[in-house]
Design a protein around this motif. Structure first.
Motif, PDB file in Angstrom:
ATOM      1  N   ARG A  43       0.840  -1.196   0.000  1.00 40.87           N
ATOM      2  CA  ARG A  43       0.000   0.000   0.000  1.00 40.87           C
ATOM      3  C   ARG A  43       0.873   1.243   0.000  1.00 40.87           C
ATOM      4  NH1 ARG A  43      -4.686  -0.590   4.416  1.00 40.87           N
ATOM      5  NH2 ARG A  43      -5.266   1.373   3.417  1.00 40.87           N
ATOM      6  N   GLU A  44       0.282   2.351  -0.415  1.00 36.44           N
ATOM      7  CA  GLU A  44       1.012   3.605  -0.445  1.00 36.44           C
ATOM      8  C   GLU A  44       1.245   4.119   0.973  1.00 36.44           C
ATOM      9  OE1 GLU A  44      -0.513   5.386  -4.754  1.00 36.44           O
ATOM     10  OE2 GLU A  44      -0.867   6.488  -2.903  1.00 36.44           O
ATOM     11  N   ARG A  45       2.271   4.928   1.091  1.00 40.03           N
ATOM     12  CA  ARG A  45       2.544   5.564   2.369  1.00 40.03           C
ATOM     13  C   ARG A  45       1.396   6.517   2.709  1.00 40.03           C
ATOM     14  NH1 ARG A  45       8.691   7.054   3.487  1.00 40.03           N
ATOM     15  NH2 ARG A  45       8.719   4.866   2.844  1.00 40.03           N
ATOM     16  N   GLU A  46       0.950   6.455   3.939  1.00 40.63           N
ATOM     17  CA  GLU A  46      -0.241   7.194   4.374  1.00 40.63           C
ATOM     18  C   GLU A  46       0.115   8.262   5.393  1.00 40.63           C
ATOM     19  OE1 GLU A  46      -4.496   6.160   6.644  1.00 40.63           O
ATOM     20  OE2 GLU A  46      -2.769   4.844   6.843  1.00 40.63           O
ATOM     21  N   PHE A  47      -0.425   9.429   5.199  1.00 40.28           N
ATOM     22  CA  PHE A  47      -0.242  10.508   6.164  1.00 40.28           C
ATOM     23  C   PHE A  47      -0.953  10.164   7.470  1.00 40.28           C
ATOM     24  CE2 PHE A  47       0.159  14.605   7.978  1.00 40.28           C
ATOM     25  CZ  PHE A  47      -1.079  14.978   8.477  1.00 40.28           C
ATOM     26  N   VAL A  48      -0.292  10.422   8.592  1.00 43.67           N
ATOM     27  CA  VAL A  48      -0.879  10.179   9.901  1.00 43.67           C
ATOM     28  C   VAL A  48      -1.088  11.493  10.652  1.00 43.67           C
ATOM     29  CG1 VAL A  48      -0.588   9.064  12.137  1.00 43.67           C
ATOM     30  CG2 VAL A  48       0.159   7.894  10.050  1.00 43.67           C
ATOM     31  N   ALA A  49      -0.022  12.253  10.802  1.00 43.88           N
ATOM     32  CA  ALA A  49      -0.097  13.501  11.572  1.00 43.88           C
ATOM     33  C   ALA A  49       1.077  14.386  11.203  1.00 43.88           C
ATOM     34  CB  ALA A  49      -0.088  13.221  13.073  1.00 43.88           C
ATOM     35  N   ALA A  50       0.909  15.677  11.451  1.00 49.13           N
ATOM     36  CA  ALA A  50       1.996  16.625  11.207  1.00 49.13           C
ATOM     37  C   ALA A  50       1.888  17.772  12.187  1.00 49.13           C
ATOM     38  CB  ALA A  50       1.954  17.142   9.769  1.00 49.13           C
ATOM     39  N   ILE A  51       3.018  18.400  12.414  1.00 46.22           N
ATOM     40  CA  ILE A  51       3.076  19.516  13.352  1.00 46.22           C
ATOM     41  C   ILE A  51       3.913  20.621  12.744  1.00 46.22           C
ATOM     42  CG2 ILE A  51       5.069  18.542  14.580  1.00 46.22           C
ATOM     43  CD1 ILE A  51       3.764  19.607  17.197  1.00 46.22           C
ATOM     44  N   GLY A  52       3.470  21.837  12.954  1.00 48.38           N
ATOM     45  CA  GLY A  52       4.139  22.967  12.359  1.00 48.38           C
ATOM     46  C   GLY A  52       5.475  23.275  13.003  1.00 48.38           C
ATOM     47  N   ARG A  53       6.129  24.272  12.448  1.00 46.96           N
ATOM     48  CA  ARG A  53       7.494  24.575  12.844  1.00 46.96           C
ATOM     49  C   ARG A  53       7.605  24.939  14.311  1.00 46.96           C
ATOM     50  NH1 ARG A  53       8.591  28.864   8.251  1.00 46.96           N
ATOM     51  NH2 ARG A  53      10.360  29.376   9.599  1.00 46.96           N
ATOM     52  N   GLY A  54       6.635  25.672  14.834  1.00 46.03           N
ATOM     53  CA  GLY A  54       6.680  26.065  16.233  1.00 46.03           C
ATOM     54  C   GLY A  54       5.902  25.148  17.152  1.00 46.03           C
ATOM     55  N   GLY A  55       5.240  24.180  16.584  1.00 49.44           N
ATOM     56  CA  GLY A  55       4.469  23.235  17.386  1.00 49.44           C
ATOM     57  C   GLY A  55       3.046  23.664  17.670  1.00 49.44           C
ATOM     58  N   ASP A  56       2.615  24.772  17.094  1.00 53.33           N
ATOM     59  CA  ASP A  56       1.283  25.278  17.406  1.00 53.33           C
ATOM     60  C   ASP A  56       0.230  24.835  16.410  1.00 53.33           C
ATOM     61  OD1 ASP A  56       1.692  28.635  15.994  1.00 53.33           O
ATOM     62  OD2 ASP A  56       2.606  26.710  15.469  1.00 53.33           O
ATOM     63  N   ILE A  57       0.644  24.319  15.277  1.00 54.56           N
ATOM     64  CA  ILE A  57      -0.288  23.840  14.261  1.00 54.56           C
ATOM     65  C   ILE A  57      -0.145  22.330  14.163  1.00 54.56           C
ATOM     66  CG2 ILE A  57      -0.925  23.908  11.826  1.00 54.56           C
ATOM     67  CD1 ILE A  57       0.259  26.720  11.718  1.00 54.56           C
ATOM     68  N   LYS A  58      -1.270  21.622  14.238  1.00 54.84           N
ATOM     69  CA  LYS A  58      -1.255  20.170  14.191  1.00 54.84           C
ATOM     70  C   LYS A  58      -2.351  19.674  13.261  1.00 54.84           C
ATOM     71  CE  LYS A  58       0.377  19.988  18.982  1.00 54.84           C
ATOM     72  NZ  LYS A  58       0.146  19.432  20.342  1.00 54.84           N
ATOM     73  N   TYR A  59      -2.030  18.653  12.509  1.00 51.89           N
ATOM     74  CA  TYR A  59      -2.990  18.034  11.614  1.00 51.89           C
ATOM     75  C   TYR A  59      -2.970  16.523  11.830  1.00 51.89           C
ATOM     76  CZ  TYR A  59      -2.910  22.462   9.039  1.00 51.89           C
ATOM     77  OH  TYR A  59      -3.007  23.780   8.685  1.00 51.89           O
ATOM     78  N   TYR A  60      -4.138  15.916  11.659  1.00 51.91           N
ATOM     79  CA  TYR A  60      -4.266  14.480  11.811  1.00 51.91           C
ATOM     80  C   TYR A  60      -5.143  13.921  10.690  1.00 51.91           C
ATOM     81  CZ  TYR A  60      -2.795  15.456  16.630  1.00 51.91           C
ATOM     82  OH  TYR A  60      -2.117  15.885  17.747  1.00 51.91           O
ATOM     83  N   THR A  61      -4.846  12.720  10.285  1.00 53.59           N
ATOM     84  CA  THR A  61      -5.777  12.046   9.410  1.00 53.59           C
ATOM     85  C   THR A  61      -6.988  11.647  10.241  1.00 53.59           C
ATOM     86  OG1 THR A  61      -5.940  10.359   7.693  1.00 53.59           O
ATOM     87  CG2 THR A  61      -4.865   9.706   9.749  1.00 53.59           C
ATOM     88  N   ASP A  62      -8.137  11.566   9.603  1.00 55.47           N
ATOM     89  CA  ASP A  62      -9.387  11.364  10.344  1.00 55.47           C
ATOM     90  C   ASP A  62      -9.372  10.109  11.208  1.00 55.47           C
ATOM     91  OD1 ASP A  62     -11.671  12.715   7.820  1.00 55.47           O
ATOM     92  OD2 ASP A  62     -10.450  13.689   9.369  1.00 55.47           O
TER      93      ASP A  62
END
Length: 128
Positions: A43-62
């Motif tokens: 399977r393809e590589r899947e995005f899980v989570a990411a965090i911005g440069r300062g740590g204040d922005i966060k993203y998650y896969t559903d």
């Protein structure tokens, strides 16, 4: 040469927890975004989570929202992924990655191709 090293993978029962860590060297701390991706064979590589440069922005896969928490320590140039209530479908090799801003100054948190630096991965197995 930038280097990312993951640790913390292992075997856990469904409902259990693991904490993955990523140690970064060769990159200016706080200049890059950090992402976690996972991949299972075939399977393809899947995005899980990411965090911005300062740590204040966060993203998650559903599928991991409410169960996983991404964090980083800018001073130590490290990042963590706390994974709770693990499910069998979370089993994969987990990779941390670093993305510096592009020429447009933007970061594309969920796009694997925009991450130039990758660790070698750590295996997470969820099984009873």
């Amino acid at each position: 040469q930038p280097k990312l090293v993951e640790s913390g993978g292992g075997v856990v029962q469904p409902g259990g927890s693991l904490r993955l860590s990523c140690s970064v060297s060769g990159l200016i701390t706080g200049w890059y975004a950090m992402g976690w991706f996972r991949q299972v064979p075939g399977r393809e590589r899947e995005f899980v989570a990411a965090i911005g440069r300062g740590g204040d922005i966060k993203y998650y896969t559903d599928s991991v929202k409410g169960r996983f928490t991404i964090s980083r320590d800018v001073a130590k140039n490290t990042g963590d992924l706390q994974m709770n209530n693990l499910k069998p479908e979370d089993a994969a090799t987990y990779y941390c990655a670093a993305q510096e801003p592009g020429n447009d100054g933007l970061l594309y948190f969920s796009v694997a191709e925009r991450y130039a630096y990758w660790g070698r991965g750590t295996q997470v197995t969820v099984s009873s």
